[in-house]
Design a protein around this motif. Structure first.
Motif, PDB file in Angstrom:
ATOM      1  N   THR A 167      21.710 -26.051  36.912  1.00 56.16           N
ATOM      2  CA  THR A 167      21.551 -27.352  36.249  1.00 56.16           C
ATOM      3  C   THR A 167      22.848 -27.806  35.583  1.00 56.16           C
ATOM      4  OG1 THR A 167      20.501 -28.612  34.466  1.00 56.16           O
ATOM      5  CG2 THR A 167      20.520 -26.256  34.168  1.00 56.16           C
ATOM      6  N   ILE A 168      23.086 -29.100  35.685  1.00 59.85           N
ATOM      7  CA  ILE A 168      24.248 -29.655  34.975  1.00 59.85           C
ATOM      8  C   ILE A 168      23.974 -29.707  33.472  1.00 59.85           C
ATOM      9  CG2 ILE A 168      24.999 -31.061  36.950  1.00 59.85           C
ATOM     10  CD1 ILE A 168      23.959 -33.540  35.282  1.00 59.85           C
ATOM     11  N   ASP A 169      22.712 -29.503  33.072  1.00 64.73           N
ATOM     12  CA  ASP A 169      22.350 -29.643  31.656  1.00 64.73           C
ATOM     13  C   ASP A 169      22.674 -28.397  30.824  1.00 64.73           C
ATOM     14  OD1 ASP A 169      21.300 -32.054  32.533  1.00 64.73           O
ATOM     15  OD2 ASP A 169      19.254 -31.285  32.681  1.00 64.73           O
TER      16      ASP A 169
ATOM     17  N   ARG B  86      11.786 -32.917  43.454  1.00 65.92           N
ATOM     18  CA  ARG B  86      11.152 -32.561  42.173  1.00 65.92           C
ATOM     19  C   ARG B  86       9.665 -32.352  42.406  1.00 65.92           C
ATOM     20  NH1 ARG B  86      14.441 -32.714  37.960  1.00 65.92           N
ATOM     21  NH2 ARG B  86      16.197 -34.184  37.898  1.00 65.92           N
TER      22      ARG B  86
ATOM     23  N   HIS C 184      24.467 -40.481  38.022  1.00 66.60           N
ATOM     24  CA  HIS C 184      24.384 -39.379  38.982  1.00 66.60           C
ATOM     25  C   HIS C 184      25.733 -38.961  39.573  1.00 66.60           C
ATOM     26  CE1 HIS C 184      20.171 -40.331  38.561  1.00 66.60           C
ATOM     27  NE2 HIS C 184      19.890 -39.173  39.115  1.00 66.60           N
TER      28      HIS C 184
ATOM     29  N   MET D 227      24.693 -37.570  30.920  1.00 63.73           N
ATOM     30  CA  MET D 227      23.405 -36.931  31.241  1.00 63.73           C
ATOM     31  C   MET D 227      23.194 -35.669  30.397  1.00 63.73           C
ATOM     32  SD  MET D 227      22.587 -37.077  35.289  1.00 63.73           S
ATOM     33  CE  MET D 227      21.789 -38.488  36.016  1.00 63.73           C
ATOM     34  N   GLY D 228      22.121 -34.965  30.664  1.00 58.77           N
ATOM     35  CA  GLY D 228      21.860 -33.732  29.901  1.00 58.77           C
ATOM     36  C   GLY D 228      20.402 -33.546  29.553  1.00 58.77           C
ATOM     37  N   HIS D 229      19.596 -34.533  29.945  1.00 61.05           N
ATOM     38  CA  HIS D 229      18.152 -34.494  29.679  1.00 61.05           C
ATOM     39  C   HIS D 229      17.901 -34.408  28.179  1.00 61.05           C
ATOM     40  CE1 HIS D 229      14.174 -34.561  31.123  1.00 61.05           C
ATOM     41  NE2 HIS D 229      13.878 -33.297  30.888  1.00 61.05           N
TER      42      HIS D 229
ATOM     43  N   ARG E 243      26.469 -35.421  38.962  1.00 58.97           N
ATOM     44  CA  ARG E 243      25.877 -34.333  39.760  1.00 58.97           C
ATOM     45  C   ARG E 243      26.499 -34.242  41.151  1.00 58.97           C
ATOM     46  NH1 ARG E 243      19.672 -35.305  38.669  1.00 58.97           N
ATOM     47  NH2 ARG E 243      19.594 -35.498  40.929  1.00 58.97           N
TER      48      ARG E 243
ATOM     49  N   GLU F  13      22.178 -38.940  26.861  1.00 57.87           N
ATOM     50  CA  GLU F  13      21.045 -39.797  27.252  1.00 57.87           C
ATOM     51  C   GLU F  13      19.811 -39.522  26.389  1.00 57.87           C
ATOM     52  OE1 GLU F  13      19.886 -39.027  31.327  1.00 57.87           O
ATOM     53  OE2 GLU F  13      19.758 -36.878  31.007  1.00 57.87           O
TER      54      GLU F  13
HETATM   55  O1  F6P Z   1      18.449 -32.120  35.083  1.00 58.36           O
HETATM   56  C1  F6P Z   1      19.526 -32.748  35.652  1.00 58.36           C
HETATM   57  C2  F6P Z   1      19.472 -34.217  35.400  1.00 58.36           C
HETATM   58  O2  F6P Z   1      20.590 -34.823  36.013  1.00 58.36           O
HETATM   59  C3  F6P Z   1      19.404 -34.624  33.929  1.00 58.36           C
HETATM   60  O3  F6P Z   1      20.632 -34.544  33.279  1.00 58.36           O
HETATM   61  C4  F6P Z   1      18.834 -36.019  34.047  1.00 58.36           C
HETATM   62  O4  F6P Z   1      18.132 -36.377  32.875  1.00 58.36           O
HETATM   63  C5  F6P Z   1      17.892 -35.906  35.223  1.00 58.36           C
HETATM   64  O5  F6P Z   1      18.326 -34.790  35.973  1.00 58.36           O
HETATM   65  C6  F6P Z   1      17.851 -37.116  36.108  1.00 58.36           C
HETATM   66  O6  F6P Z   1      16.867 -36.911  37.045  1.00 58.36           O
HETATM   67  P1  F6P Z   1      16.683 -37.736  38.392  1.00 58.36           P
HETATM   68  O7  F6P Z   1      17.768 -37.320  39.333  1.00 58.36           O
HETATM   69  O8  F6P Z   1      15.344 -37.336  38.875  1.00 58.36           O
HETATM   70  O9  F6P Z   1      16.813 -39.164  38.022  1.00 58.36           O
END
Ligand code: F6P
Length: 356
Positions: free
Chosen positions: A133-135, A73, A280, A177-179, A283, A230
């Motif tokens: 993105t999974i979102d 990131r 996670h 998840m989903g931001h 993902r 989330e």
């Molecule tokens: O953007 C993908 C995602 O998995 C979101 O759903 C989640 O909020 C975020 O990334 C988690 O991020 P990290 O892997 O940095 O904890």
């Protein structure tokens, strides 16, 4: 032809499948092509950390999750911030691009990564990007790769919870998840028969959530399952300013929204609550067949765009057809769930509560 390739931001299941689509098409269609894989996303581009890829690197990876070149990131808001040591990230990336004599940079990334891709385009680099993105929150494309694979995993998690919830007669919350958006929760919740779905786009009233649980109890149902995003937010919190809400989150004593909701339900109903967070795992693992197909199509289309020198675009899908959307139209825009969309009405029609 020399093409740079990088995967940026949180990973997902179908990154390798997408890169394979790009690479196989380029190797097939261009006589003399070299692909350079930057290691760990924009970081590799900044610091000249890369690997000259071979065609064999892209073989056997269609079904492999993760990314063969790593990711990291690199927040967009810090891109133009000069480091304490005087390091200029944007200039460093441009320098690497020019030094390696690239014809184009291919970026596989989500929202923040698309903003940086657009920044590099503005700085004069040839960029083609792909929606990872999974979102599923990228504006300009109906679907992102990784989303359907994550829906499968989140749905399986809720399926498993169903049997144990039924045995014990408990209320279960599965946090998805989903931001900041609710696509993943909405689809996983629907796919696995969640009774209550809470997403950020439809702020919840905890009393309505409790009413939905009690209605089920009165009907003789021994358990209830909530799929909670989330980023789910209550009606009261939705009224706060961004700053106030951030402060509230920072002061929150619960690890996440699900625990707060769980506590409130327990207090109001006296029922036994459990919270499960697949995190996670959503993902990870192998991409589902849908994503393998989508990624192959996206990758092949991205390569065709590079061949045609049709740069500065995000490859997306609209009504089943692959399209190229100018990066400046995509960057910084979030695709959220429309609370008035028919999918919400259909979900409500079968009795799902959104707590509104
Ligand atoms: O953007 C993908 C995602 O998995 C979101 O759903 C989640 O909020 C975020 O990334 C988690 O991020 P990290 O892997 O940095 O904890």
């Amino acid at each position: 032809m020399r093409v740079g390739l990088l995967t940026s931001g949180g990973d997902c299941q179908s990154l390798n499948a997408t890169m394979r689509g790009v690479a196989k098409t380029l190797y097939n269609k261009v006589k003399d092509v070299e692909i350079i894989g930057f290691l760990e996303g924009y970081k590799g581009l900044m610091h000249e950390e890369y690997k000259i890829m071979k065609p064999s690197d892209f073989s056997g990876i269609l079904t492999e999750g993760g990314t063969i070149i790593g990711t990291s990131r690199q927040p967009f808001k810090l891109m133009r911030v000069i480091g304490e040591d005087g390091f200029n990230k944007v200039e460093a990336m441009k320098k690497t691009y020019k030094k390696l004599n690239l014809d184009c940079l291919v970026v596989l990334g989500g929202n923040g990564s698309q903003k940086t891709a657009n920044l590099l385009r503005e700085e004069g680099l040839n960029v083609v990007s792909l929606p990872k993105t999974i979102d599923n929150d990228l504006w300009g494309t109906d679907m992102t790769f990784g989303f359907q694979s994550a829906v499968n995993i989140a749905s399986e998690a809720i399926d498993c919870i169903h049997t144990t919830a039924a045995s014990h007669g408990r209320v279960f919350i599965v946090e998805v998840m989903g931001h900041k958006v609710g696509w993943l929760t909405l689809h996983a919740g629907l796919a696995s028969g969640a009774d209550i779905i809470l997403i950020p786009e439809i702020p919840y009233d905890i009393n309505k959530v409790v009413d939905a649980i009690e209605k089920r109890t009165k009907e003789g149902k021994r358990f209830s399952i909530l799929a909670v995003a989330e980023g789910a937010i209550s009606k009261e919190d939705a009224k706060l300013s961004k700053k106030e809400y951030k402060a509230k989150l920072a002061a929150r004593t619960y690890p996440s929204v699900s625990y707060e909701i769980g506590k409130q339900i327990e207090e109001k109903t006296g029922q036994e609550i459990r919270v499960t967070i697949p995190g996670h795992t959503q993902r990870g693992g192998s991409p589902c067949p849908y994503d393998r197909v989508l990624s192959t199509r996206f990758g092949a289309a991205a390569a065709q765009m590079i061949i045609k020198k049709d740069y500065g675009k995000l490859v997306g899908i609209k009504n089943g057809e692959i399209v190229g959307i100018p990066l400046q139209e995509v960057a910084g825009k979030l695709k959220t769930v429309d609370p008035n969309a028919s999918i919400i009405k259909e979900a409500k029609a079968v009795g799902i509560s959104f707590g509104d």
